[in-house]
Design a protein around this motif. Structure first.
Motif, PDB file in Angstrom:
ATOM      1  N   LYS A   1       0.833  -1.211   0.000  1.00  0.00           N
ATOM      2  CA  LYS A   1       0.000   0.000   0.000  1.00  0.00           C
ATOM      3  C   LYS A   1       0.872   1.268   0.000  1.00  0.00           C
ATOM      4  CE  LYS A   1      -2.570  -1.756   3.330  1.00  0.00           C
ATOM      5  NZ  LYS A   1      -3.479  -1.852   4.476  1.00  0.00           N
ATOM      6  N   ILE A   2       1.947   1.227   0.784  1.00  0.00           N
ATOM      7  CA  ILE A   2       2.869   2.379   0.817  1.00  0.00           C
ATOM      8  C   ILE A   2       3.460   2.596  -0.581  1.00  0.00           C
ATOM      9  CG2 ILE A   2       5.123   3.181   1.683  1.00  0.00           C
ATOM     10  CD1 ILE A   2       4.384   1.610   4.327  1.00  0.00           C
ATOM     11  N   ALA A   3       3.855   1.497  -1.209  1.00  0.00           N
ATOM     12  CA  ALA A   3       4.468   1.593  -2.540  1.00  0.00           C
ATOM     13  C   ALA A   3       3.492   2.196  -3.552  1.00  0.00           C
ATOM     14  CB  ALA A   3       4.933   0.209  -2.996  1.00  0.00           C
ATOM     15  N   VAL A   4       2.241   1.722  -3.517  1.00  0.00           N
ATOM     16  CA  VAL A   4       1.263   2.209  -4.500  1.00  0.00           C
ATOM     17  C   VAL A   4       0.894   3.666  -4.230  1.00  0.00           C
ATOM     18  CG1 VAL A   4      -1.114   1.909  -5.318  1.00  0.00           C
ATOM     19  CG2 VAL A   4       0.351  -0.085  -5.010  1.00  0.00           C
ATOM     20  N   ARG A   5       0.623   3.964  -2.957  1.00  0.00           N
ATOM     21  CA  ARG A   5       0.263   5.360  -2.631  1.00  0.00           C
ATOM     22  C   ARG A   5       1.436   6.298  -2.939  1.00  0.00           C
ATOM     23  NH1 ARG A   5      -2.461   3.441   2.620  1.00  0.00           N
ATOM     24  NH2 ARG A   5      -4.646   3.262   2.009  1.00  0.00           N
ATOM     25  N   GLY A   6       2.643   5.842  -2.593  1.00  0.00           N
ATOM     26  CA  GLY A   6       3.839   6.646  -2.847  1.00  0.00           C
ATOM     27  C   GLY A   6       4.074   6.829  -4.331  1.00  0.00           C
ATOM     28  N   ALA A   7       3.809   5.785  -5.107  1.00  0.00           N
ATOM     29  CA  ALA A   7       3.980   5.875  -6.563  1.00  0.00           C
ATOM     30  C   ALA A   7       3.012   6.907  -7.137  1.00  0.00           C
ATOM     31  CB  ALA A   7       3.743   4.506  -7.202  1.00  0.00           C
ATOM     32  N   ASP A   8       1.769   6.914  -6.609  1.00  0.00           N
ATOM     33  CA  ASP A   8       0.762   7.877  -7.077  1.00  0.00           C
ATOM     34  C   ASP A   8       1.165   9.318  -6.771  1.00  0.00           C
ATOM     35  OD1 ASP A   8      -0.822   5.934  -8.138  1.00  0.00           O
ATOM     36  OD2 ASP A   8      -2.181   5.777  -6.420  1.00  0.00           O
ATOM     37  N   THR A   9       1.834   9.504  -5.613  1.00  0.00           N
ATOM     38  CA  THR A   9       2.179  10.886  -5.211  1.00  0.00           C
ATOM     39  C   THR A   9       3.625  11.239  -5.567  1.00  0.00           C
ATOM     40  OG1 THR A   9       2.781  10.096  -3.016  1.00  0.00           O
ATOM     41  CG2 THR A   9       0.525  10.909  -3.293  1.00  0.00           C
ATOM     42  N   LYS A  10       4.262  10.320  -6.316  1.00  0.00           N
ATOM     43  CA  LYS A  10       5.664  10.545  -6.739  1.00  0.00           C
ATOM     44  C   LYS A  10       6.588  10.800  -5.525  1.00  0.00           C
ATOM     45  CE  LYS A  10       4.783  11.099 -11.362  1.00  0.00           C
ATOM     46  NZ  LYS A  10       3.956   9.892 -11.530  1.00  0.00           N
ATOM     47  N   ALA A  11       6.487   9.923  -4.554  1.00  0.00           N
ATOM     48  CA  ALA A  11       7.310  10.066  -3.347  1.00  0.00           C
ATOM     49  C   ALA A  11       8.781   9.771  -3.670  1.00  0.00           C
ATOM     50  CB  ALA A  11       6.809   9.121  -2.273  1.00  0.00           C
ATOM     51  N   SER A  12       9.673  10.236  -2.788  1.00  0.00           N
ATOM     52  CA  SER A  12      11.115  10.083  -3.044  1.00  0.00           C
ATOM     53  C   SER A  12      11.633   8.721  -2.567  1.00  0.00           C
ATOM     54  CB  SER A  12      11.869  11.171  -2.290  1.00  0.00           C
ATOM     55  OG  SER A  12      11.713  10.958  -0.896  1.00  0.00           O
ATOM     56  N   ARG A  13      12.832   8.375  -3.039  1.00  0.00           N
ATOM     57  CA  ARG A  13      13.467   7.127  -2.603  1.00  0.00           C
ATOM     58  C   ARG A  13      13.658   7.126  -1.078  1.00  0.00           C
ATOM     59  NH1 ARG A  13      16.447   2.832  -4.327  1.00  0.00           N
ATOM     60  NH2 ARG A  13      16.253   3.370  -6.517  1.00  0.00           N
ATOM     61  N   GLU A  14      14.032   8.294  -0.517  1.00  0.00           N
ATOM     62  CA  GLU A  14      14.256   8.389   0.929  1.00  0.00           C
ATOM     63  C   GLU A  14      12.973   8.019   1.688  1.00  0.00           C
ATOM     64  OE1 GLU A  14      15.213  10.787  -1.257  1.00  0.00           O
ATOM     65  OE2 GLU A  14      17.295  10.105  -1.168  1.00  0.00           O
ATOM     66  N   TYR A  15      11.844   8.500   1.154  1.00  0.00           N
ATOM     67  CA  TYR A  15      10.573   8.193   1.811  1.00  0.00           C
ATOM     68  C   TYR A  15      10.313   6.679   1.782  1.00  0.00           C
ATOM     69  CZ  TYR A  15       5.610   7.511   2.519  1.00  0.00           C
ATOM     70  OH  TYR A  15       4.408   7.022   2.977  1.00  0.00           O
ATOM     71  N   PHE A  16      10.477   6.087   0.598  1.00  0.00           N
ATOM     72  CA  PHE A  16      10.214   4.640   0.484  1.00  0.00           C
ATOM     73  C   PHE A  16      11.163   3.835   1.375  1.00  0.00           C
ATOM     74  CE2 PHE A  16       8.435   5.796  -3.830  1.00  0.00           C
ATOM     75  CZ  PHE A  16       7.127   5.492  -3.513  1.00  0.00           C
ATOM     76  N   GLU A  17      12.416   4.249   1.408  1.00  0.00           N
ATOM     77  CA  GLU A  17      13.396   3.537   2.239  1.00  0.00           C
ATOM     78  C   GLU A  17      12.988   3.592   3.707  1.00  0.00           C
ATOM     79  OE1 GLU A  17      15.778   1.656   1.423  1.00  0.00           O
ATOM     80  OE2 GLU A  17      16.234   2.117  -0.675  1.00  0.00           O
ATOM     81  N   LEU A  18      12.438   4.730   4.111  1.00  0.00           N
ATOM     82  CA  LEU A  18      12.014   4.888   5.507  1.00  0.00           C
ATOM     83  C   LEU A  18      10.724   4.115   5.782  1.00  0.00           C
ATOM     84  CD1 LEU A  18      12.094   6.369   8.315  1.00  0.00           C
ATOM     85  CD2 LEU A  18      10.639   8.095   7.262  1.00  0.00           C
ATOM     86  N   ALA A  19       9.756   4.237   4.879  1.00  0.00           N
ATOM     87  CA  ALA A  19       8.413   3.719   5.166  1.00  0.00           C
ATOM     88  C   ALA A  19       8.277   2.210   4.947  1.00  0.00           C
ATOM     89  CB  ALA A  19       7.390   4.448   4.304  1.00  0.00           C
ATOM     90  N   ILE A  20       8.956   1.667   3.959  1.00  0.00           N
ATOM     91  CA  ILE A  20       8.779   0.245   3.638  1.00  0.00           C
ATOM     92  C   ILE A  20       9.639  -0.613   4.569  1.00  0.00           C
ATOM     93  CG2 ILE A  20       9.195  -1.513   1.865  1.00  0.00           C
ATOM     94  CD1 ILE A  20       8.321   0.558  -0.222  1.00  0.00           C
ATOM     95  N   ALA A  21       8.978  -1.536   5.208  1.00  0.00           N
ATOM     96  CA  ALA A  21       9.673  -2.402   6.174  1.00  0.00           C
ATOM     97  C   ALA A  21      10.108  -3.690   5.483  1.00  0.00           C
ATOM     98  CB  ALA A  21       8.752  -2.735   7.336  1.00  0.00           C
ATOM     99  N   PRO A  22      11.250  -4.234   5.864  1.00  0.00           N
ATOM    100  CA  PRO A  22      11.651  -5.512   5.252  1.00  0.00           C
ATOM    101  C   PRO A  22      10.727  -6.649   5.695  1.00  0.00           C
ATOM    102  CG  PRO A  22      13.241  -4.812   6.918  1.00  0.00           C
ATOM    103  CD  PRO A  22      12.206  -3.748   6.837  1.00  0.00           C
ATOM    104  N   CYS A  23      10.486  -7.585   4.797  1.00  0.00           N
ATOM    105  CA  CYS A  23       9.713  -8.783   5.171  1.00  0.00           C
ATOM    106  C   CYS A  23      10.222  -9.955   4.319  1.00  0.00           C
ATOM    107  CB  CYS A  23       8.221  -8.560   4.992  1.00  0.00           C
ATOM    108  SG  CYS A  23       7.700  -8.275   3.309  1.00  0.00           S
ATOM    109  N   ASP A  24       9.732 -11.154   4.648  1.00  0.00           N
ATOM    110  CA  ASP A  24      10.284 -12.353   4.005  1.00  0.00           C
ATOM    111  C   ASP A  24       9.721 -12.608   2.614  1.00  0.00           C
ATOM    112  OD1 ASP A  24      11.756 -12.755   6.267  1.00  0.00           O
ATOM    113  OD2 ASP A  24      10.295 -14.103   7.194  1.00  0.00           O
ATOM    114  N   THR A  25       8.521 -12.090   2.333  1.00  0.00           N
ATOM    115  CA  THR A  25       7.869 -12.448   1.067  1.00  0.00           C
ATOM    116  C   THR A  25       8.025 -11.379  -0.018  1.00  0.00           C
ATOM    117  OG1 THR A  25       5.828 -11.662   2.083  1.00  0.00           O
ATOM    118  CG2 THR A  25       6.149 -14.042   2.006  1.00  0.00           C
ATOM    119  N   LEU A  26       8.642 -10.254   0.334  1.00  0.00           N
ATOM    120  CA  LEU A  26       8.881  -9.209  -0.665  1.00  0.00           C
ATOM    121  C   LEU A  26      10.334  -8.774  -0.589  1.00  0.00           C
ATOM    122  CD1 LEU A  26       5.759  -6.899  -0.107  1.00  0.00           C
ATOM    123  CD2 LEU A  26       6.106  -8.452  -2.028  1.00  0.00           C
ATOM    124  N   ASP A  27      10.875  -8.406  -1.745  1.00  0.00           N
ATOM    125  CA  ASP A  27      12.234  -7.883  -1.775  1.00  0.00           C
ATOM    126  C   ASP A  27      12.138  -6.356  -1.693  1.00  0.00           C
ATOM    127  OD1 ASP A  27      14.611  -6.685  -2.880  1.00  0.00           O
ATOM    128  OD2 ASP A  27      15.230  -8.723  -3.443  1.00  0.00           O
TER     129      ASP A  27
END
Lengths: 157, 320
Positions: free
Chosen positions: B192-218
């Protein structure tokens, strides 16, 4: 008392001990599940009580084998026979099926009983069927009982 | 937790599963002509209360009252309660920023950390009162909101820390249902963060901060896809175990959320036949939370005259 008699008594003790331990664990587990169901629905008391008690039979079978073995040795009548090491070992091995199958089958039957108590909690109309699942495990305890009885009776006096 | 406690707990859960709402009941609820009729229908199932909020709060509290009777140590279910702590910390920080009184801070009572402690820790900037996993994020989020006046960024910092804490709690639990819950929760949040961020053209820094690591996604691939746009995110997800959710994601975020909730319910359904582990208790909590969420959606739909079909598209599948 010689080593032979001691081995024979050890066999009888094992039958009562291990089968009894298995039943105590089994009935205990069944009791926890039964208490869980009765906490919320006291009307199911009689149904879950029967399921709780099913793993208790192995303890009775173990006791029976111990009685038969001790009687045959003359210990029950207060006149213990002096047994050779070979005869003592025969008693020990004759009691072994009831001891070990009793222990394992009671614990496995408890698992089936717990699952069946869960079944009765959700579908009380299936009580008859729920009894069958743990009862199937009883078959193997009965087979072990038979083997132990036949083996003890076959030991030369 | 000892095995014997599971047996008692699971037997009680089996009985309580009888009163879970079914898909048929939800269907009947959707057909209610008014909110009052819906509340009357809920009353027949023991969902008592004067208004929708009180009914839903009573139900939420009843879950934890019941679970408290089953287990001595509720920490095994931290994975479910962490989101309430997250909510309370966000509320406390916003309250501090806006200068509200502690009693006016909208907190949730059912949380791992006492809400009063959270409010006090934030107002006095004494973060050592908080659990270790919250301390740094609380300090950073408070500093962020006062420095930039950006509530969204402050929330993002707390959300990320919460996702990390959920992941740690899921792994610590060693219970497959709880691990699964934490994994799907984190993955769906990341998507959801990725899609919403993509829609609002968020920065790499934002995605790096907001997206948490997990086992099923890279994480790296998801961040790169999010920077490239929503289509790239969908394309990446087609190569993951969330491929079936992509058509829903293309429809809307809420359709994807529904798909994730239904996926979880599908995953936990085998627990109906599990006689003696912690799994059925965890599955019951999840099932109850799922039905509360569904009832909230239905009542809100009736209130807003959405129509039966529109409400039905939003409701979750039931556990039983």
């Amino acid at each position: 008392m010689g080593i032979g008699t001691a081995l024979a008594v050890a066999g009888a003790a094992c039958a009562a001990l291990f089968a009894g331990i298995g039943s105590a664990i089994g009935v205990g587990r069944g009791g926890q599940a039964a208490a869980g169901v009765v906490t919320d629905d006291p009307n199911k008391f009689s149904q879950v009580l029967i399921l709780q008690l099913l793993p208790g039979t192995q303890g009775i079978y173990g006791l029976l084998i111990a009685f038969i073995a001790l009687s045959r040795m003359g210990i029950m009548s207060g006149t213990p026979a002096e047994l050779s090491v070979g005869t003592g070992l025969m008693y020990l091995f004759a009691c072994a099926p009831m001891a070990f199958v009793g222990l394992v089958s009671a614990m496995q039957q408890a698992k089936a009983s717990v699952a069946s108590i869960g079944l009765v909690a959700k579908r009380p109309d299936q009580f008859g069927k729920s009894m069958i699942f743990p009862a199937m495990v009883e078959t193997y305890a009965i087979l072990a009982l038979l083997v132990s009885i036949l083996a003890i009776n076959g030991i030369p006096a | 937790m000892e095995d014997k406690q599971f047996i008692y707990a699971v037997a009680r859960v089996r009985h309580h599963e009888l009163s879970l709402l079914s898909d048929q009941f939800i269907d009947r609820l959707i057909h209610s002509e008014s909110v009052k009729a819906a509340l009357d229908t809920l009353n027949t199932q023991g969902w008592d209360g004067d208004d929708p909020d009180s009914i839903l709060n009573n139900q939420e509290n009843s879950i934890w009252d019941f679970v408290s009777e089953l287990v001595d140590d509720l920490s095994v279910f931290d994975v479910f309660l962490l989101k309430n702590d997250c909510h309370n910390l966000k509320a406390a920080i916003k309250s501090s920023y806006m200068g509200l009184k502690p009693e006016d801070t909208p907190v949730l009572d059912r949380a791992i950390t006492d809400p009063a402690t959270v409010i006090k820790a934030v107002s006095e900037k004494d973060f050592s009162r908080l659990p270790e996993s919250m301390q740094q994020s609380a300090a950073d989020a408070l500093e962020e909101i006062f420095r930039t006046h950006d509530g969204h960024m402050s929330d993002t910092i707390i959300d990320r820390a919460t996702l990390d804490a959920i992941r740690a709690a899921g792994k610590r639990s060693q219970t497959p249902v709880l691990s699964l819950y934490s994994e799907v929760t984190i993955a769906s949040s990341d998507i959801k963060i990725a899609v919403r961020g993509a829609d609002t053209k968020a920065s790499r820094e934002y995605f790096e901060l907001a997206i948490a690591p997990c086992d099923t996604l890279d994480k790296d691939e998801l961040v790169s896809a999010a920077l490239a746009g929503k289509d790239a995110v969908c394309e990446y997800l087609m190569r993951t175990k969330y491929a079936d959710g992509v058509p829903e994601l293309k429809k809307s975020i809420s359709a994807f959320e529904r798909w994730c909730d239904n996926l979880l319910i599908d995953y936990i359904k085998p627990q109906i036949h599990n006689p003696s582990t912690l799994g059925p208790v965890a599955a019951y909590i999840l099932a109850r939370q799922n039905e509360i969420k569904t009832v909230r959606i239905v009542i809100s739909g009736i209130e807003n005259n959405l129509g039966d079909e529109s409400i039905r598209e939003r409701v979750r599948a039931m556990y039983v």
